[in-house]
Structures are given as C-alpha cells and as structure tokens.
Design an enzyme around this catalytic site. Structure first.
Site, PDB file in Angstrom:
ATOM      1  CB  SER A 141      -2.986  -4.846   9.706  1.00 17.16           C
ATOM      2  OG  SER A 141      -3.227  -6.187  10.081  1.00 17.16           O
ATOM      3  CE1 TYR A 179      -4.533 -11.914   6.433  1.00 19.15           C
ATOM      4  CE2 TYR A 179      -3.921 -10.489   8.248  1.00 19.15           C
ATOM      5  CZ  TYR A 179      -3.580 -11.217   7.123  1.00 19.15           C
ATOM      6  OH  TYR A 179      -2.281 -11.244   6.701  1.00 19.15           O
ATOM      7  CB  THR A 205      -5.178 -10.152   3.138  1.00  9.86           C
ATOM      8  OG1 THR A 205      -4.785  -8.774   3.209  1.00  9.86           O
ATOM      9  CG2 THR A 205      -3.935 -11.011   2.980  1.00  9.86           C
ATOM     10  CE  LYS A 284      -0.814  -6.793   1.119  1.00  9.20           C
ATOM     11  NZ  LYS A 284      -0.434  -7.938   1.951  1.00  9.20           N
ATOM     12  CG  HIS A 308       1.438 -11.975   3.147  1.00  5.87           C
ATOM     13  ND1 HIS A 308       0.075 -11.975   3.256  1.00  5.87           N
ATOM     14  CD2 HIS A 308       1.889 -11.618   4.375  1.00  5.87           C
ATOM     15  CE1 HIS A 308      -0.280 -11.651   4.494  1.00  5.87           C
ATOM     16  NE2 HIS A 308       0.812 -11.415   5.191  1.00  5.87           N
TER      17      HIS A 308
HETATM   18  C1  LIG Z   1       5.542  -7.697   9.945  1.00  7.08           C
HETATM   19  C2  LIG Z   1       4.578  -7.821   8.791  1.00  7.08           C
HETATM   20  C3  LIG Z   1       3.233  -7.899   9.047  1.00  7.08           C
HETATM   21  C4  LIG Z   1       2.336  -8.007   7.985  1.00  7.08           C
HETATM   22  N1  LIG Z   1       1.001  -8.015   8.264  1.00  7.08           N
HETATM   23  C5  LIG Z   1       0.123  -8.043   7.251  1.00  7.08           C
HETATM   24  C6  LIG Z   1      -1.267  -7.957   7.507  1.00  7.08           C
HETATM   25  O1  LIG Z   1      -1.691  -7.849   8.646  1.00  7.08           O
HETATM   26  N2  LIG Z   1      -2.098  -8.011   6.450  1.00  7.08           N
HETATM   27  C7  LIG Z   1      -1.657  -8.114   5.152  1.00  7.08           C
HETATM   28  O2  LIG Z   1      -2.441  -8.164   4.218  1.00  7.08           O
HETATM   29  N3  LIG Z   1      -0.331  -8.163   4.877  1.00  7.08           N
HETATM   30  C8  LIG Z   1       0.555  -8.126   5.888  1.00  7.08           C
HETATM   31  N4  LIG Z   1       1.895  -8.134   5.612  1.00  7.08           N
HETATM   32  C9  LIG Z   1       2.356  -8.144   4.210  1.00  7.08           C
HETATM   33  C10 LIG Z   1       2.596  -6.713   3.685  1.00  7.08           C
HETATM   34  O3  LIG Z   1       1.390  -6.022   3.534  1.00  7.08           O
HETATM   35  C11 LIG Z   1       3.307  -6.722   2.325  1.00  7.08           C
HETATM   36  O4  LIG Z   1       2.553  -7.476   1.416  1.00  7.08           O
HETATM   37  C12 LIG Z   1       4.721  -7.292   2.379  1.00  7.08           C
HETATM   38  O5  LIG Z   1       5.371  -6.952   3.565  1.00  7.08           O
HETATM   39  C13 LIG Z   1       5.545  -6.904   1.151  1.00  7.08           C
HETATM   40  O6  LIG Z   1       6.170  -5.704   1.309  1.00  7.08           O
HETATM   41  P1  LIG Z   1       7.738  -5.515   1.728  1.00  7.08           P
HETATM   42  O7  LIG Z   1       8.538  -6.498   0.935  1.00  7.08           O
HETATM   43  O8  LIG Z   1       7.974  -4.088   1.339  1.00  7.08           O
HETATM   44  O9  LIG Z   1       7.797  -5.780   3.194  1.00  7.08           O
HETATM   45  C14 LIG Z   1       2.809  -8.059   6.654  1.00  7.08           C
HETATM   46  C15 LIG Z   1       4.173  -7.973   6.411  1.00  7.08           C
HETATM   47  C16 LIG Z   1       5.058  -7.847   7.461  1.00  7.08           C
HETATM   48  C17 LIG Z   1       6.523  -7.737   7.145  1.00  7.08           C
HETATM   49  C1  LIG Z   2      -0.628 -11.467  13.076  1.00  9.45           C
HETATM   50  C2  LIG Z   2      -1.519 -11.875  11.992  1.00  9.45           C
HETATM   51  C3  LIG Z   2      -0.859 -12.040  10.666  1.00  9.45           C
HETATM   52  C4  LIG Z   2      -0.228 -10.807  10.134  1.00  9.45           C
HETATM   53  C5  LIG Z   2       0.437 -11.074   8.824  1.00  9.45           C
HETATM   54  O1  LIG Z   2      -0.186 -11.006   7.818  1.00  9.45           O
HETATM   55  C6  LIG Z   2       1.813 -11.417   8.792  1.00  9.45           C
HETATM   56  O2  LIG Z   2       2.457 -11.558   9.832  1.00  9.45           O
HETATM   57  O3  LIG Z   2       2.325 -11.572   7.650  1.00  9.45           O
END
Ligand SMILES: Cc1cc2nc3c(=O)[nH]c(=O)nc-3n(C[C@H](O)[C@H](O)[C@H](O)COP(=O)(O)O)c2cc1C
Ligand SMILES: CCCCC(=O)C(=O)O
Length: 423
Positions: A141, A179, A205, A284, A308
C-alpha cells in the site's frame, strides 16, 4: 475497578502474546503453528482481536457507516452454490495459475492494506516475505508503515531469519498500490521508485477519493501510534506530504487522508500513468460494467472488482455479484480480480467460476500476522490453498482453467438487476 482489572489483564496478555508473535516471525521451529490451533481463516479474528489495541482492531475490522456492505460481502458469497461433476481423475490437482504473464502458486493475491506494523513489529516486511514464500503477489500500500525500498530489500533473498519455512519456494512478486496524491510529483516519484526496484505491477485504487466514514475510528480517536509512520510519504518527500498531525485531536483520521488524496482525479490519469511506467496497470475499486468498459478502452491491463472491504461507500454491492455483468462488458479483454470476505477455498472457486482470474485476501492475513508473524501468514495461506485444492478435487476439476460457470449456481432470482444503460 473491574474495567481496570480487565484492561490490566488484557495488556499483560498482549505483552505475553506479542512476545510469542515476535518469536514466530523469526524462528521456524518451536512455535505452535496456526494450522494446529485453527481449522480455518474465519477463526483467526477473535483471537487476534485480543492481541490488538481496541484502536488497531477497530481500524482493521470496521466498515463504513452501519457496515451493511461489510456484512453483504460475506452473505453474497454464501448465496452461490457449487455443482460438482463426478468420476473425474483428481489424483493430481494443480492450484497454480498465470496472471499477466506471472506464475502464481494459486489464484490468490495479498490485498493492499495500510499500516501493517500496527499488528506486528515487522509489519509489511513479514507479510511480503510470507507472500514470497507462498509464491503469491504481495501488493504494498502507498500508506504502508514500511517503505518501498525496505519491502524490496526484505524479499530480495531468503535469509535465515526472514526466509521461507521448510518446503516452501521463494518467489518474490511485489506489486504497488497507488493512492494518487494531490502532489502528483510525489506519486510520480513512487512510480519511478517501484519501477526501478522491480515491482511487477501498479494497482491504482479508484474508490477512495476520500476515506469512508469509519465510525469506530472516530469513536476510538484512532491515530497511528507515534513510533510508526507512513514511510512512503515520509521518505520520498520530506517537504511535501507530511504525516504530521494525523489524528491528534479527535480522530480526524479520515479527513487527514482525504486532504492528501487528489479528489479531482479523473480518467485522464490512466493514460498519464501508462506513459509514466512500463508496468502493467490495474484499477482497484471498479464495480460498474460501464467503468470497466471505459477502463479497458483506456488500456488498463486488469481490473480489481472491490468495494474496499465495505470501508468506502456503504450499500455498494458485493463485488462478486457484479462479476457476471462486468465479465459481459469486458469480454475477456483483461483479467478480472475480485475481493471481499474471501476466507474459504470454496469462495475462491465461486469467484473463478463467475469469471475472475484470481482473488485478493485482506483482513484474514492481518489476523494471521497478529497471531503468528510471517510463519502465521504462510500457514494461513497454506490453509486456504489446501482448502482450494481439496474443493477443486470434490468439484471434479484438475486445474484452475477448468473452473467455469458450469460449476456455479447463482442465487434464486438471478444476479443483481443492473441499470439498463450499464449492461
Ligand atoms: C486495514 C485495511 C487497510 C486497507 N488499506 C488499503 C489501502 O491502503 N489501499 C487499498 O487499495 N485498499 C486498502 N484496503 C482494502 C483491501 O485492499 C481490500 O479491498 C479489502 O480489505 C477487502 O478484502 P477483505 O474483505 O478480505 O478484507 C484496506 C483494507 C483494510 C481492512
Ligand atoms: C490510511 C489510508 C487509507 C487506507 C485504506 O485504504 C483504508 O483504511 O481502507
């Protein structure tokens, strides 16, 4: 009084178990394996929760608003049925696949997730090593607590401390999630850096022009602990995007990041990025067939259907439900990936049967990292891979290519009624 005692107890437990976790990250023996303690990925969250601060757990686990989409992700997957075929020789089942010309041990990628050092001292480094040991892509990320360079160094060669558990191959495959920042020059520096360091794909994203409303973070006044920082922002430009002031007064977490993101981002970013780097570009956070079609026309190399993890627009549909209409819009021109609540081998099969080339797994890997460090993640991935292999055998397929729509029964009443203009 009782609350104070409970907190003290929790903190003692955390201290003890974090110690165990640290040991698990560096030693290949003597630690009770995740696979012996848990039967499946759904069981990890409850124990991981006890090891995390309420702030960190809240940040990782929560969705936006009243979390309808978060719940829907799980429920949507459960509405599909699998129709097995019998009397097929399944003595050799191969879970491997090819994606964008890259070999994957199974059709699974590590979803990009910010701030992985919140749950383990080695955070992204341990997670990326586990992916390398499992032969799967790790998507770093932009908002990581380790830098692009540190993660690249961590997977460069298996060392005694950080290498794969016995029997696992070492196949590093790093991707980078972008991002797009208001400071386009900073984004450009990141793109140059990952291209130079041999990352293999860029994931833009597009579903987060601003962060969704995560009520738990507001309630908990969530902020990144002072010993951690968002290394990519910090390292690449000290003068520009600063991480200072993240959520010190109330949460303000969402607002802070929303201020960093380029909220004016539109489709013309895609041609810009395509000329800025030779790496394949995936978007994404696409859900609508129209957007998918437009992305393909602009030359993207892949699409990740995602809401997401229910953290952005509440009442967005589950990505898996949008697969059939996006498949129809894209017509096989680029690979489609999907994520959201995937914890079972049968979940992976359903997504593939509906037309995905691979899936992303998110939160379960954070729980595994919390409970067992790098080895814990390797074991969690192996649990999922093994479930996939077994379920493929029971379905009557020998390899990933054979998984088709013939094997999946959609929910009664068919798929979502997509607006006509989008079909
Ligand atoms: C704690 C956390 C942080 C995330 N940070 C990002 C991120 O930085 N960039 C991004 O594109 N998606 C981010 N996501 C979304 C994940 O890439 C993913 O789309 C989402 O968690 C779905 O998968 P899951 O249901 O298996 O958790 C984040 C999700 C979580 C839970
Ligand atoms: C900390 C920046 C945003 C990360 C993210 O995509 C999320 O928390 O779902």
């Amino acid at each position: 009084m009782l609350l104070a005692a409970a907190a003290a107890c929790r903190s003692a437990l955390r201290g003890r178990l974090l110690h165990t976790t640290a040991a698990a990250a560096t030693s290949s023996s003597g630690v009770e394996g995740l696979q012996r303690r848990y039967s499946n990925l759904d069981q990890l969250e409850a124990d991981a929760k006890h090891l995390l601060t309420p702030q960190a757990y809240g940040y990782y686990a929560s969705g936006s608003d009243d979390q309808w989409t978060l719940r829907e992700n799980k429920e949507a997957l459960q509405r599909y049925r699998l129709l097995p075929r019998m009397l097929v020789d399944v003595s050799n089942v191969d879970t491997s696949t090819t994606l964008l010309g890259q070999h994957l041990a199974s059709p699974i990628l590590f979803a990009p997730m910010a701030q992985q050092r919140l749950c383990h001292p080695e955070g992204e480094l341990a997670m990326a090593r586990a992916a390398a040991a499992s032969g799967l892509p790790y998507i770093l990320s932009t908002m990581a607590t380790s830098s692009i360079q540190e993660v690249s160094d961590a997977v460069a060669a298996p060392s005694a401390a950080g290498g794969a558990a016995e029997g696992l191959a070492w196949d590093p495959n790093l991707w980078f999630q972008i991002y797009v920042l208001k400071r386009r020059d900073v984004t450009e520096m990141m793109v140059n850096e990952v291209t130079r360091l041999g990352y293999k794909a860029l994931v833009v994203t597009v579903d987060a022009p601003r962060l969704g409303n995560r009520e738990a973070d507001e309630r908990n006044r969530y902020s990144l602990p002072p010993h951690l920082s968002l290394k990519n922002l910090e390292l690449i430009t000290k003068a520009a995007a600063t991480t200072e002031g993240v959520a010190t007064d109330g949460s303000k977490f969402g607002r802070h990041f929303s201020d960093l993101f380029d909220q004016q981002l539109t489709w013309d970013f895609i041609p810009w990025l395509k000329q800025a780097s030779p790496l394949p570009v995936l978007l994404k956070g696409i859900l609508s067939p129209d957007d998918a079609r437009r992305a393909v026309e602009l030359g993207v190399d892949g699409i990740i259907l995602s809401n997401h993890g229910g953290r952005q627009l509440n009442f967005a549909p589950a990505a898996v439900d949008m697969l059939p209409s996006v498949v129809a819009a894209v017509g096989g021109r680029v690979p489609l990936l999907v994520d959201g609540a995937i914890t079972r081998g049968t979940d992976v099969i359903k997504c593939l049967a509906l037309g995905a080339s691979a899936v992303l797994v998110g939160r379960p890997l954070l729980w595994a990292l919390t409970l067992g460090g790098q080895r814990g993640v390797e074991e969690a991935v192996e649990m999922l891979r093994y479930e996939l292999e077994l379920s493929m055998a029971l379905l009557g397929v020998q390899n990933v290519e054979q998984i088709s729509s013939d094997f999946v029964i959609p929910p009664r009443g068919g798929h979502l009624d997509i607006p006509t203009a989008q079909r």
